[in-house]
Design an enzyme around this catalytic site. Structure first.
Site, PDB file in Angstrom:
ATOM      1  N   SER A   1      13.478  88.393   2.769  1.00  0.00           N
ATOM      2  CA  SER A   1      13.507  89.355   1.724  1.00  0.00           C
ATOM      3  C   SER A   1      14.499  88.954   0.675  1.00  0.00           C
ATOM      4  O   SER A   1      14.307  87.975  -0.139  1.00  0.00           O
ATOM      5  CB  SER A   1      14.170  90.460   2.503  1.00  0.00           C
TER       6      SER A   1
ATOM      7  N   LYS B   1      14.109  85.471  -1.646  1.00  0.00           N
ATOM      8  CA  LYS B   1      14.288  85.325  -3.297  1.00  0.00           C
ATOM      9  C   LYS B   1      15.251  84.125  -3.295  1.00  0.00           C
ATOM     10  O   LYS B   1      14.889  83.327  -4.290  1.00  0.00           O
ATOM     11  CB  LYS B   1      14.796  86.428  -3.722  1.00  0.00           C
TER      12      LYS B   1
ATOM     13  N   TRP C   1       6.574  97.997  -0.393  1.00  0.00           N
ATOM     14  CA  TRP C   1       7.775  98.024  -1.448  1.00  0.00           C
ATOM     15  C   TRP C   1       7.678  96.501  -1.974  1.00  0.00           C
ATOM     16  O   TRP C   1       7.758  96.278  -3.104  1.00  0.00           O
ATOM     17  CB  TRP C   1       9.021  98.328  -0.673  1.00  0.00           C
TER      18      TRP C   1
ATOM     19  N   HIS D   1       8.565  95.169   6.988  1.00  0.00           N
ATOM     20  CA  HIS D   1       9.356  94.191   6.415  1.00  0.00           C
ATOM     21  C   HIS D   1      10.366  93.628   7.453  1.00  0.00           C
ATOM     22  O   HIS D   1      11.334  94.317   7.812  1.00  0.00           O
ATOM     23  CB  HIS D   1      10.014  95.035   5.285  1.00  0.00           C
TER      24      HIS D   1
HETATM   25  C1  GTR Z   1      15.348  95.990  -0.499  1.00  0.00           C
HETATM   26  C2  GTR Z   1      15.286  95.503  -1.643  1.00  0.00           C
HETATM   27  C3  GTR Z   1      14.167  94.350  -1.891  1.00  0.00           C
HETATM   28  C4  GTR Z   1      14.708  93.382  -0.651  1.00  0.00           C
HETATM   29  C5  GTR Z   1      15.236  93.928   0.644  1.00  0.00           C
HETATM   30  C6  GTR Z   1      16.255  93.093   1.520  1.00  0.00           C
HETATM   31  O1  GTR Z   1      16.135  97.133  -0.381  1.00  0.00           O
HETATM   32  O2  GTR Z   1      14.624  96.441  -2.639  1.00  0.00           O
HETATM   33  O3  GTR Z   1      14.151  93.454  -2.896  1.00  0.00           O
HETATM   34  O4  GTR Z   1      15.202  92.008  -1.011  1.00  0.00           O
HETATM   35  O5  GTR Z   1      16.172  95.095   0.253  1.00  0.00           O
HETATM   36  O6  GTR Z   1      16.654  92.072   1.012  1.00  0.00           O
HETATM   37  O7  GTR Z   1      16.307  93.618   2.619  1.00  0.00           O
END
Ligand code: GTR
Length: 368
Positions: A207, A211, A298, A349
Site C-alpha cells: 500500500s 509506493k 480503490w 487490500h
Molecule cells: C489509503 C490510500 C491508499 C493506500 C492506503 C494504505 O487510504 O488512499 O493510497 O496507500 O491508504 O496505505 O493503506
C-alpha cells in the site's frame, strides 16, 4: 491503447524527441531524465544521500527456537536538526550457507508485528516462512524516518536535514521520499554485513509502503528485486484513466506524501510529465513484482496491470521478455515471467501469506 491514455508520455522517447532503441541509450540518457522528472514533479529531492555521520550498531541473539539468529541493527544519522535512528531487525536462517539473500519489508503497520517471537501469526510479515525458505527476513518501520502525518515537515528526517533558512521549495523531498531514503540507508548497512548477499536483496512494501518501495527500488539500483503490493494510486497504477483513488484524493488526504509540485496535477493527470509505468521501468533490468487484490478497486487492479504491460518495452531493451502475456489474469493465477511477476489475489487490500509465498517462488527462480 485506449483513448483515455492518449496523453501518456512515451517511456522510450527522450525530452528532446530522440527514440530509445538500446539499453545503453536508456541507461545513459532516458533513465536519468525520468529519475529527474520523478524527483521534480512527484517525490522531491533529498538534501543528502548517505550522510557522513551514518553509523551502525548491532546486537545478535538466537531466535525462532534456533532456526534463526536475530540481529538488531541501529542505523543512526545526524544532521543540523538532530539525530535519527532506523531500528532494523533481521532474522537470518541458521541452517543455510552464508551469505543469504534477503527480503526487506518497509513496514507501515507498527512495530508490535515486527517480532515474530510475539506474533507468530503475522500474515503481513511471515518471517518464519521467509527464513524457512533460506532467506533472511528484515523489517524496519517507515515511521523511523518520518511519522505518517502532515506536520509541515517538522519531525523525522526533514527536521534533521532540511534547511530552515528559506521557505520550503515545491520540489523539496516529502514523506514517500524520506521512507525510500531510509531503505537506501538500510542497504548501506546490508552491504557491510558478510552474512548477507547484498546483490540479492528484495525491497517489499504494501500500500503506502508499496509506493515507497517502488521509489526506493527504482532510484537505488542496488536492490535486485522490487515488490509493490497493492500500491495503487501513485504506486504501480497509472495516474491517467485510473478509477478509484485519484491524485486529488491522495494529495488532499495525505498532503505530506508527495512534493509541492505534485499538487498542481490534481484533476490534471493528463499534464503529468511522467506516469507510473515509467517508474516501474526504472527497475529494469532488475526484478519487478507487482500485485493487486480483486476487491481493491480503490487501487484499480486493471490499471496496475496495464502499467506493468506498458513498462515491458523497457525490459525488452535488456532482452528480457517480461510477463509475455497481454490479458488481465484471473484471480489467483500468478504470472511469473522473465524479470517481471504479477498476481491478482482474491480478496481485499492487504498483504498476506499468499502474496509472500508468490514473492518467494519468484525470487527462488530469479534471484538465486
Ligand atoms: C489509503 C490510500 C491508499 C493506500 C492506503 C494504505 O487510504 O488512499 O493510497 O496507500 O491508504 O496505505 O493503506
Amino acid at each position: 491503447m485506449t483513448s483515455r491514455l492518449a496523453t501518456l508520455p512515451d517511456a522510450l522517447v527522450t525530452l528532446g524527441g530522440e527514440r530509445i532503441t538500446t539499453s545503453d541509450q536508456w541507461v545513459q540518457t532516458r533513465r536519468p531524465e525520468i529519475v529527474q522528472l520523478f524527483l521534480e514533479s512527484v517525490y522531491g529531492k533529498e538534501p543528502v544521500q548517505r550522510p557522513d555521520s551514518l553509523t551502525f550498531s548491532t546486537e545478535a541473539k538466537a531466535a525462532m527456537k534456533g532456526a534463526a539468529t536475530c540481529k538488531k541493527v541501529d542505523i543512526t544519522f545526524k544532521g543540523p536538526g538532530g539525530v535519527g535512528t532506523i531500528h532494523l531487525l533481521i532474522y537470518f536462517p541458521t541452517q543455510v550457507l552464508k551469505p543469504v539473500p534477503l527480503f526487506l519489508l518497509m513496514d507501515i503497520r507498527g512495530s508490535e508485528k515486527a517480532d515474530p517471537e510475539q506474533n507468530t501469526s503475522s500474515e503481513s510479515w511471515p518471517a518464519e516462512i521467509i527464513v524457512s525458505k533460506g532467506y533472511a527476513a528484515a523489517i524496519f518501520q517507515v515511521s523511523d524516518l518520518d511519522p505518517d502525518n502532515d506536520d509541515g515537515f517538522q519531525n523525522g528526517v526533514h527536521g534533521i536535514f532540511d534547511s530552515t533558512a528559506e521557505p520550503r521549495p515545491a520540489n523539496a523531498w516529502a514523506t514517500m521520499s524520506a521512507w525510500a531514503w531510509g531503505a537506501s540507508r538500510v542497504m548501506d548497512y546490508l552491504e557491510t554485513d558478510s552474512d548477507i548477499d547484498a546483490k540479492r536483496v528484495a525491497v517489499v512494501g504494501h500500500s503506502r509502503g508499496g509506493k515507497a518501495a517502488l521509489w526506493a527500488g527504482a532510484a537505488d539500483e542496488r536492490f535486485a528485486m522490487v515488490v509493490s503490493n497493492n500500491s495503487g494510486c501513485s504506486g504501480a497504477a497509472l495516474a491517467r484513466g485510473k478509477i478509484g483513488e485519484k491524485l486529488a484524493n491522495i494529495n488532499t488526504r495525505f498532503p505530506h506524501w508527495f512534493n509541492g509540485n505534485y499538487k498542481q496535477y490534481n484533476d490534471k493527470e493528463d499534464e503529468l510529465p511522467i506516469d507510473q509505468h515509467m517508474l516501474l521501468g526504472l527497475v529494469a533490468p532488475r526484478l519487478l513484482y507487482v500485485t493487486s487484490a480483486s476487491e481493491d478497486s480503490w487501487a484499480d487492479p486493471e490499471s496496475e496491470f496495464l502499467s506493468v504491460m506498458l513498462a515491458e518495452p523497457i525490459f525488452h531493451l535488456f532482452e528480457a521478455q517480461g510477463l509475455g502475456v497481454q490479458q488481465f489474469p484471473q484471480p489467483d493465477s500468478p504470472l511469473h515471467g522473465d524479470k517481471i511477476g504479477y498476481h491478482l489475489r482474491t480478496g481485499k487490500h492487504n498483504l498476506v501469506s499468499y502474496d509472500w509465498e508468490r514473492f518467494i517462488e519468484f525470487a527462488d527462480r530469479n534471484m538465486r
